[in-house]
Design a protein around this motif. Structure first.
Motif, PDB file in Angstrom:
ATOM      1  N   LEU A  70      -7.950 -10.201  -6.268  1.00 49.25           N
ATOM      2  CA  LEU A  70      -7.622 -10.479  -7.662  1.00 49.25           C
ATOM      3  C   LEU A  70      -6.887  -9.304  -8.283  1.00 49.25           C
ATOM      4  CD1 LEU A  70     -11.121 -11.797  -8.705  1.00 49.25           C
ATOM      5  CD2 LEU A  70      -9.089 -13.186  -8.559  1.00 49.25           C
ATOM      6  N   ASP A  71      -5.798  -9.599  -8.995  1.00 55.03           N
ATOM      7  CA  ASP A  71      -5.206  -8.624  -9.895  1.00 55.03           C
ATOM      8  C   ASP A  71      -6.020  -8.764 -11.169  1.00 55.03           C
ATOM      9  OD1 ASP A  71      -3.171  -7.741  -8.213  1.00 55.03           O
ATOM     10  OD2 ASP A  71      -1.942  -9.481  -8.716  1.00 55.03           O
ATOM     11  N   VAL A  72      -6.857  -7.812 -11.426  1.00 55.34           N
ATOM     12  CA  VAL A  72      -7.845  -7.982 -12.485  1.00 55.34           C
ATOM     13  C   VAL A  72      -7.249  -7.750 -13.859  1.00 55.34           C
ATOM     14  CG1 VAL A  72     -10.039  -7.174 -13.373  1.00 55.34           C
ATOM     15  CG2 VAL A  72      -9.697  -7.363 -10.940  1.00 55.34           C
ATOM     16  N   ALA A  73      -7.319  -8.781 -14.683  1.00 52.23           N
ATOM     17  CA  ALA A  73      -6.883  -8.674 -16.068  1.00 52.23           C
ATOM     18  C   ALA A  73      -8.042  -8.226 -16.947  1.00 52.23           C
ATOM     19  CB  ALA A  73      -6.341 -10.004 -16.563  1.00 52.23           C
ATOM     20  N   SER A  74      -9.234  -8.677 -16.601  1.00 52.77           N
ATOM     21  CA  SER A  74     -10.395  -8.273 -17.401  1.00 52.77           C
ATOM     22  C   SER A  74     -11.678  -8.522 -16.631  1.00 52.77           C
ATOM     23  CB  SER A  74     -10.433  -9.044 -18.722  1.00 52.77           C
ATOM     24  OG  SER A  74     -10.635 -10.421 -18.465  1.00 52.77           O
ATOM     25  N   VAL A  75     -12.702  -7.813 -17.043  1.00 54.19           N
ATOM     26  CA  VAL A  75     -14.053  -8.010 -16.538  1.00 54.19           C
ATOM     27  C   VAL A  75     -14.888  -8.420 -17.731  1.00 54.19           C
ATOM     28  CG1 VAL A  75     -16.058  -6.911 -15.500  1.00 54.19           C
ATOM     29  CG2 VAL A  75     -13.775  -6.246 -14.770  1.00 54.19           C
ATOM     30  N   ALA A  76     -15.649  -9.485 -17.605  1.00 47.28           N
ATOM     31  CA  ALA A  76     -16.437  -9.965 -18.737  1.00 47.28           C
ATOM     32  C   ALA A  76     -17.882 -10.177 -18.305  1.00 47.28           C
ATOM     33  CB  ALA A  76     -15.865 -11.269 -19.272  1.00 47.28           C
ATOM     34  N   LEU A  77     -18.790  -9.874 -19.209  1.00 44.09           N
ATOM     35  CA  LEU A  77     -20.199 -10.165 -19.010  1.00 44.09           C
ATOM     36  C   LEU A  77     -20.537 -11.251 -20.017  1.00 44.09           C
ATOM     37  CD1 LEU A  77     -22.862  -9.465 -17.591  1.00 44.09           C
ATOM     38  CD2 LEU A  77     -23.303  -7.844 -19.411  1.00 44.09           C
ATOM     39  N   ARG A  78     -20.698 -12.463 -19.525  1.00 43.53           N
ATOM     40  CA  ARG A  78     -20.939 -13.603 -20.395  1.00 43.53           C
ATOM     41  C   ARG A  78     -22.215 -14.311 -19.950  1.00 43.53           C
ATOM     42  NH1 ARG A  78     -16.500 -17.570 -19.697  1.00 43.53           N
ATOM     43  NH2 ARG A  78     -15.270 -15.825 -20.402  1.00 43.53           N
ATOM     44  N   GLU A  79     -23.168 -14.390 -20.852  1.00 42.93           N
ATOM     45  CA  GLU A  79     -24.440 -15.066 -20.591  1.00 42.93           C
ATOM     46  C   GLU A  79     -25.102 -14.530 -19.327  1.00 42.93           C
ATOM     47  OE1 GLU A  79     -23.600 -19.232 -20.521  1.00 42.93           O
ATOM     48  OE2 GLU A  79     -22.652 -19.177 -22.485  1.00 42.93           O
ATOM     49  N   GLY A  80     -25.057 -13.219 -19.146  1.00 38.86           N
ATOM     50  CA  GLY A  80     -25.694 -12.587 -18.000  1.00 38.86           C
ATOM     51  C   GLY A  80     -24.918 -12.707 -16.702  1.00 38.86           C
ATOM     52  N   ARG A  81     -23.697 -13.222 -16.742  1.00 40.49           N
ATOM     53  CA  ARG A  81     -22.873 -13.377 -15.551  1.00 40.49           C
ATOM     54  C   ARG A  81     -21.703 -12.404 -15.608  1.00 40.49           C
ATOM     55  NH1 ARG A  81     -21.002 -19.171 -16.034  1.00 40.49           N
ATOM     56  NH2 ARG A  81     -19.793 -18.588 -14.219  1.00 40.49           N
ATOM     57  N   VAL A  82     -21.369 -11.792 -14.462  1.00 41.61           N
ATOM     58  CA  VAL A  82     -20.221 -10.889 -14.383  1.00 41.61           C
ATOM     59  C   VAL A  82     -19.045 -11.708 -13.871  1.00 41.61           C
ATOM     60  CG1 VAL A  82     -19.276  -8.796 -13.360  1.00 41.61           C
ATOM     61  CG2 VAL A  82     -21.714  -8.929 -13.865  1.00 41.61           C
ATOM     62  N   LEU A  83     -18.008 -11.808 -14.694  1.00 46.55           N
ATOM     63  CA  LEU A  83     -16.835 -12.604 -14.355  1.00 46.55           C
ATOM     64  C   LEU A  83     -15.624 -11.710 -14.177  1.00 46.55           C
ATOM     65  CD1 LEU A  83     -17.325 -15.472 -16.951  1.00 46.55           C
ATOM     66  CD2 LEU A  83     -17.978 -15.476 -14.552  1.00 46.55           C
ATOM     67  N   LEU A  84     -14.873 -11.936 -13.110  1.00 53.26           N
ATOM     68  CA  LEU A  84     -13.595 -11.273 -12.882  1.00 53.26           C
ATOM     69  C   LEU A  84     -12.515 -12.309 -13.133  1.00 53.26           C
ATOM     70  CD1 LEU A  84     -14.179  -9.347  -9.552  1.00 53.26           C
ATOM     71  CD2 LEU A  84     -14.006  -8.375 -11.828  1.00 53.26           C
ATOM     72  N   ARG A  85     -11.552 -11.973 -13.961  1.00 53.01           N
ATOM     73  CA  ARG A  85     -10.454 -12.895 -14.253  1.00 53.01           C
ATOM     74  C   ARG A  85      -9.159 -12.317 -13.724  1.00 53.01           C
ATOM     75  NH1 ARG A  85     -11.817 -12.834 -19.862  1.00 53.01           N
ATOM     76  NH2 ARG A  85     -13.856 -13.760 -19.915  1.00 53.01           N
ATOM     77  N   GLY A  86      -8.518 -13.071 -12.870  1.00 55.49           N
ATOM     78  CA  GLY A  86      -7.198 -12.707 -12.382  1.00 55.49           C
ATOM     79  C   GLY A  86      -6.161 -13.509 -13.135  1.00 55.49           C
ATOM     80  N   ALA A  87      -4.934 -13.492 -12.636  1.00 52.39           N
ATOM     81  CA  ALA A  87      -3.853 -14.219 -13.298  1.00 52.39           C
ATOM     82  C   ALA A  87      -4.096 -15.724 -13.271  1.00 52.39           C
ATOM     83  CB  ALA A  87      -2.526 -13.892 -12.621  1.00 52.39           C
ATOM     84  N   ARG A  88      -4.623 -16.244 -12.158  1.00 53.89           N
ATOM     85  CA  ARG A  88      -4.797 -17.690 -12.032  1.00 53.89           C
ATOM     86  C   ARG A  88      -6.214 -18.131 -11.719  1.00 53.89           C
ATOM     87  NH1 ARG A  88      -0.684 -17.426  -7.790  1.00 53.89           N
ATOM     88  NH2 ARG A  88       0.811 -16.170  -8.900  1.00 53.89           N
ATOM     89  N   GLU A  89      -7.110 -17.217 -11.508  1.00 46.28           N
ATOM     90  CA  GLU A  89      -8.458 -17.620 -11.127  1.00 46.28           C
ATOM     91  C   GLU A  89      -9.516 -16.772 -11.794  1.00 46.28           C
ATOM     92  OE1 GLU A  89      -7.464 -15.706  -6.870  1.00 46.28           O
ATOM     93  OE2 GLU A  89      -9.212 -16.992  -6.910  1.00 46.28           O
TER      94      GLU A  89
END
Length: 131
Positions: free
Chosen positions: A82-101
Motif C-alpha cells: 500500500l502507498d499509505v495515504a493515512s492510518v486511522a483508528l476507528r472503533e478500535g480497528r487499525v485501518l490502512l488506506r491506500g489509493a484504491r484499497e
C-alpha cells in the motif's frame, strides 16, 4: 498451546470419554456410547479448527511512504503493498488506506496494543520519519 500439546490433550479427553462410555455400555446403558462418539467427533472438529488457525499472523514491513503487509489466515497467505495515504483508528480497528484499497491490520492484538500500533504507524509513515 502448540498443536502437538493440543493433540495430546485431545487424545486424553477422547480416551476418558470413551472409557466412561464403555463402562456404562457394559452396565446396560448402551445409548451412552453413541453420544460419547458424537462428543469425541465434535471435540475433534474443534481441534481441527484450532489447528488451522494456530499459525495465523500478520507481518508489517515499513518502507518510505509504503507499507507491505503479509497476512496468513487458515493456511492461506496474502500479500499487500500500500502507498499509505493515512492510518486511522476507528472503533478500535487499525485501518490502512491506500489509493484504491483499505485494509485492517492488528486483528490479533488487544485493544491497547492496537492503539499503540496505530500511533507508531502514523508517526513513522505519515510524518515521514522512516528512512
Amino acid at each position: 498451546m502448540s498443536p502437538r500439546a493440543l493433540a495430546a490433550v485431545f487424545a486424553a479427553l477422547a480416551a476418558v470419554v470413551l472409557l466412561i462410555s464403555a463402562v456404562f455400555t457394559a452396565l446396560g446403558a448402551w445409548l451412552v456410547l453413541p453420544f460419547a462418539g458424537l462428543e469425541v467427533l465434535l471435540l475433534g472438529g474443534a481441534f481441527v479448527a484450532y489447528a488451522r488457525h494456530a499459525a495465523d499472523y500478520e507481518r508489517i514491513d515499513l518502507e518510505p511512504g509504503r507499507v507491505r503487509v503479509e497476512v496468513a489466515d487458515g493456511g492461506r497467505t496474502e500479500r499487500y503493498a500500500l502507498d499509505v495515504a493515512s492510518v486511522a483508528l476507528r472503533e478500535g480497528r487499525v485501518l490502512l488506506r491506500g489509493a484504491r484499497e483499505e485494509m485492517e491490520i492488528g486483528r490479533y492484538l488487544g485493544a491497547e496494543a492496537r492503539i499503540e500500533l496505530a500511533a507508531e504507524l502514523e508517526q513513522k509513515l505519515i510524518r515521514g520519519r522512516i528512512t
